[in-house]
Scaffold this motif. Structure first.
Motif, PDB file in Angstrom:
ATOM      1  N   PRO A 197       0.795  -1.238   0.000  1.00 50.87           N
ATOM      2  CA  PRO A 197       0.000   0.000   0.000  1.00 50.87           C
ATOM      3  C   PRO A 197       0.821   1.278   0.000  1.00 50.87           C
ATOM      4  N   LEU A 198       2.147   1.173   0.273  1.00 52.51           N
ATOM      5  CA  LEU A 198       2.973   2.384   0.278  1.00 52.51           C
ATOM      6  C   LEU A 198       2.939   3.107  -1.063  1.00 52.51           C
ATOM      7  N   VAL A 199       2.914   2.353  -2.176  1.00 55.46           N
ATOM      8  CA  VAL A 199       2.942   2.995  -3.486  1.00 55.46           C
ATOM      9  C   VAL A 199       1.691   3.834  -3.695  1.00 55.46           C
ATOM     10  N   VAL A 200       0.561   3.374  -3.177  1.00 53.81           N
ATOM     11  CA  VAL A 200      -0.681   4.135  -3.296  1.00 53.81           C
ATOM     12  C   VAL A 200      -0.617   5.394  -2.425  1.00 53.81           C
ATOM     13  N   VAL A 201      -0.021   5.270  -1.239  1.00 54.08           N
ATOM     14  CA  VAL A 201       0.099   6.426  -0.349  1.00 54.08           C
ATOM     15  C   VAL A 201       1.015   7.476  -0.974  1.00 54.08           C
ATOM     16  N   PHE A 202       2.135   7.032  -1.592  1.00 58.01           N
ATOM     17  CA  PHE A 202       3.026   7.971  -2.275  1.00 58.01           C
ATOM     18  C   PHE A 202       2.241   8.802  -3.292  1.00 58.01           C
ATOM     19  N   VAL A 203       1.460   8.123  -4.111  1.00 55.48           N
ATOM     20  CA  VAL A 203       0.694   8.805  -5.160  1.00 55.48           C
ATOM     21  C   VAL A 203      -0.370   9.706  -4.540  1.00 55.48           C
ATOM     22  N   ALA A 204      -1.018   9.237  -3.470  1.00 46.73           N
ATOM     23  CA  ALA A 204      -2.065  10.031  -2.818  1.00 46.73           C
ATOM     24  C   ALA A 204      -1.504  11.341  -2.280  1.00 46.73           C
ATOM     25  N   ILE A 205      -0.346  11.286  -1.607  1.00 41.57           N
ATOM     26  CA  ILE A 205       0.263  12.496  -1.049  1.00 41.57           C
ATOM     27  C   ILE A 205       0.700  13.442  -2.164  1.00 41.57           C
ATOM     28  N   GLY A 206       1.396  12.879  -3.183  1.00 43.65           N
ATOM     29  CA  GLY A 206       1.913  13.719  -4.265  1.00 43.65           C
ATOM     30  C   GLY A 206       0.816  14.387  -5.074  1.00 43.65           C
ATOM     31  N   THR A 207      -0.200  13.610  -5.483  1.00 44.96           N
ATOM     32  CA  THR A 207      -1.258  14.178  -6.318  1.00 44.96           C
ATOM     33  C   THR A 207      -2.161  15.111  -5.517  1.00 44.96           C
ATOM     34  N   THR A 208      -2.376  14.811  -4.242  1.00 39.63           N
ATOM     35  CA  THR A 208      -3.188  15.710  -3.415  1.00 39.63           C
ATOM     36  C   THR A 208      -2.507  17.050  -3.268  1.00 39.63           C
ATOM     37  N   ASP A 209      -1.173  17.038  -3.110  1.00 37.80           N
ATOM     38  CA  ASP A 209      -0.453  18.311  -3.004  1.00 37.80           C
ATOM     39  C   ASP A 209      -0.559  19.104  -4.288  1.00 37.80           C
ATOM     40  N   VAL A 210      -0.548  18.414  -5.442  1.00 40.88           N
ATOM     41  CA  VAL A 210      -0.683  19.125  -6.710  1.00 40.88           C
ATOM     42  C   VAL A 210      -2.059  19.787  -6.809  1.00 40.88           C
ATOM     43  N   LEU A 211      -3.090  19.139  -6.260  1.00 42.95           N
ATOM     44  CA  LEU A 211      -4.417  19.761  -6.254  1.00 42.95           C
ATOM     45  C   LEU A 211      -4.388  21.086  -5.489  1.00 42.95           C
ATOM     46  N   PHE A 212      -3.608  21.123  -4.399  1.00 40.77           N
ATOM     47  CA  PHE A 212      -3.476  22.371  -3.658  1.00 40.77           C
ATOM     48  C   PHE A 212      -2.735  23.429  -4.466  1.00 40.77           C
ATOM     49  N   ALA A 213      -1.931  22.982  -5.443  1.00 41.09           N
ATOM     50  CA  ALA A 213      -1.193  23.936  -6.264  1.00 41.09           C
ATOM     51  C   ALA A 213      -2.133  24.820  -7.076  1.00 41.09           C
ATOM     52  N   PHE A 214      -3.361  24.365  -7.316  1.00 36.74           N
ATOM     53  CA  PHE A 214      -4.315  25.199  -8.051  1.00 36.74           C
ATOM     54  C   PHE A 214      -4.644  26.471  -7.279  1.00 36.74           C
ATOM     55  N   ASP A 215      -4.444  26.450  -5.952  1.00 42.82           N
ATOM     56  CA  ASP A 215      -4.580  27.670  -5.154  1.00 42.82           C
ATOM     57  C   ASP A 215      -3.252  28.409  -5.056  1.00 42.82           C
ATOM     58  N   SER A 216      -2.181  27.647  -4.748  1.00 40.67           N
ATOM     59  CA  SER A 216      -0.919  28.288  -4.392  1.00 40.67           C
ATOM     60  C   SER A 216      -0.161  28.839  -5.596  1.00 40.67           C
ATOM     61  N   ILE A 217      -0.194  28.147  -6.738  1.00 41.40           N
ATOM     62  CA  ILE A 217       0.566  28.638  -7.898  1.00 41.40           C
ATOM     63  C   ILE A 217       0.003  29.959  -8.421  1.00 41.40           C
ATOM     64  N   PRO A 218      -1.317  30.095  -8.623  1.00 44.01           N
ATOM     65  CA  PRO A 218      -1.815  31.427  -9.004  1.00 44.01           C
ATOM     66  C   PRO A 218      -1.493  32.494  -7.960  1.00 44.01           C
ATOM     67  N   ALA A 219      -1.491  32.100  -6.674  1.00 46.26           N
ATOM     68  CA  ALA A 219      -1.181  33.076  -5.632  1.00 46.26           C
ATOM     69  C   ALA A 219       0.250  33.582  -5.748  1.00 46.26           C
ATOM     70  N   ILE A 220       1.192  32.687  -5.986  1.00 47.60           N
ATOM     71  CA  ILE A 220       2.583  33.102  -6.073  1.00 47.60           C
ATOM     72  C   ILE A 220       2.843  33.902  -7.347  1.00 47.60           C
ATOM     73  N   PHE A 221       2.124  33.576  -8.441  1.00 46.39           N
ATOM     74  CA  PHE A 221       2.257  34.376  -9.657  1.00 46.39           C
ATOM     75  C   PHE A 221       1.676  35.770  -9.467  1.00 46.39           C
ATOM     76  N   GLY A 222       0.848  35.946  -8.440  1.00 49.57           N
ATOM     77  CA  GLY A 222       0.360  37.279  -8.115  1.00 49.57           C
ATOM     78  C   GLY A 222       1.396  38.120  -7.401  1.00 49.57           C
ATOM     79  N   LEU A 223       2.489  37.486  -6.937  1.00 50.53           N
ATOM     80  CA  LEU A 223       3.549  38.199  -6.228  1.00 50.53           C
ATOM     81  C   LEU A 223       4.803  38.353  -7.071  1.00 50.53           C
TER      82      LEU A 223
END
Length: 347
Positions: A197-223
């Motif tokens: 199950p570790l391989v699934v957890v790796f993907v879950a953490i990585g892809t979930t963080d990328v989903l948060f990038a939809f907030d953070s990347i536009p925010a940083i491009f605003g600076l």
């Protein structure tokens, strides 16, 4: 807000950051364990110190403007990353990851997220360079996200974790063992070589963080519009996240006002992006396709002040609330002792 930092400095910085990440990964793989509070504090301070040293180097090489943008962007990304820890806790709990393996899971997930974020940043930079009107979309999205955070408020970290499509697809496609096998990704189960199950957890953490990038990347491009600064702020924000996870794991539920602070930051940057879009307007249906003269340019020091102030107020208010709740709980009367039945039928 795009700066010409020397190419040699950029290359040397990226090589050094990759080396630090690989060294960190090697240490985690060699000695998986649950870090103590003291160890977590030390490493968090090390990574914060590295970020500040890097800001100083950027100031030395490129001047105060890019350094200020880096600090403002790093604070924003770091605060949004702290909010992400709520979801990481849910993922670890949902997959029942052994405590001693959680460092490795976080480290691998962070590296996966950095690779995916790098591609996202390059695409965003190319889009911004070609279509300046995209700032209208980024700004509106950040304001909408801020409103959503305000509505969810202190309960924004209470929802159960739901697996995304990629994680569900991996579960269906990959032969999977029912249990973990230490830190191994592959193991033998019933005579077959299968994934753990570790391989699934790796993907879950990585892809979930990328989903948060939809907030953070536009925010940083605003600076800042500089892709190098955008990427390095993400690297420094994510590098200390592993130790911060263990340091704040039991304290995250006390930061009840953090979503409100993040909402204020995202709303401010969203408005800043819209103002910048107006100042460089090229859309025909807005002011006849001409830039709007009254749209002000928000200086970096104002952004830095707003971001730091919002984080400070949210943190202090959360700590005061936690202290008040603790004092109120202590004033509650103790529960009444359980009454034992009397009479001949009592036992």
């Amino acid at each position: 807000m795009t700066h010409e930092l020397p190419a040699a400095f950029q290359a040397a910085s990226l090589v050094a950051l990759v080396a630090i990440l690989l060294l960190d990964l090697a240490l985690v793989r060699r000695r998986p364990h649950v870090p103590s509070v003291r160890e977590s504090v030390v490493w968090v301070l090390v990574y914060v110190g590295l970020a500040l040293v890097f800001a100083g180097l950027v100031a030395l090489v490129g001047g105060p403007a890019p350094a200020g943008e880096f600090v403002a962007g790093w604070l924003t990304e770091y605060s949004l990353s702290v909010d992400n820890l709520f979801v990481f806790l849910l993922i670890m709990s949902s997959f029942a990851v052994p405590r001693e393996q959680q460092q490795r899971v976080l480290m691998v997930g962070i590296i996966v997220a950095l690779v995916l974020r790098g591609a996202f940043i390059l695409a965003g930079a190319a889009l911004i360079e070609r279509y300046t009107w995209v700032f209208y979309l980024f700004g509106a999205f950040l304001v909408w996200t801020a409103v959503r955070l305000l509505r969810e408020g202190a309960g924004s970290g209470d929802e159960p974790y739901e697996e995304n499509r990629l994680v569900r697809g991996l579960r269906r496609v990959l032969p999977m063992s029912p249990t973990y096998d230490g830190g191994r990704v592959r193991t033998v189960h019933e005579g077959r070589r299968v994934f753990t199950p570790l391989v699934v957890v790796f993907v879950a953490i990585g892809t979930t963080d990328v989903l948060f990038a939809f907030d953070s990347i536009p925010a940083i491009f605003g600076l800042t519009h500089d892709p190098f600064i955008v990427f390095t702020t993400n690297v420094f924000a994510l590098m200390g996240l592993r130790q911060l996870y263990f340091l704040l794991g039991g304290l995250l539920d006390r930061l009840v006002y953090l979503p409100y602070g993040l909402a204020a930051i995202l709303a401010f940057i969203g408005v800043k992006l819209v103002l910048e879009a107006l100042a460089t307007n090229s859309l025909g249906f807005v002011n006849g396709g001409e830039p709007v003269p009254w749209a002000p340019e928000v200086p970096t020091w104002v952004s830095l002040t707003v971001i730091a102030g919002a984080l400070a107020v949210a943190t202090v208010a959360s700590l005061v609330r936690a202290r008040h709740d603790l004092a109120a709980a202590r004033r509650l009367p103790p529960p009444a002792p359980e009454q034992r039945p009397d009479g001949p039928g009592a036992s």
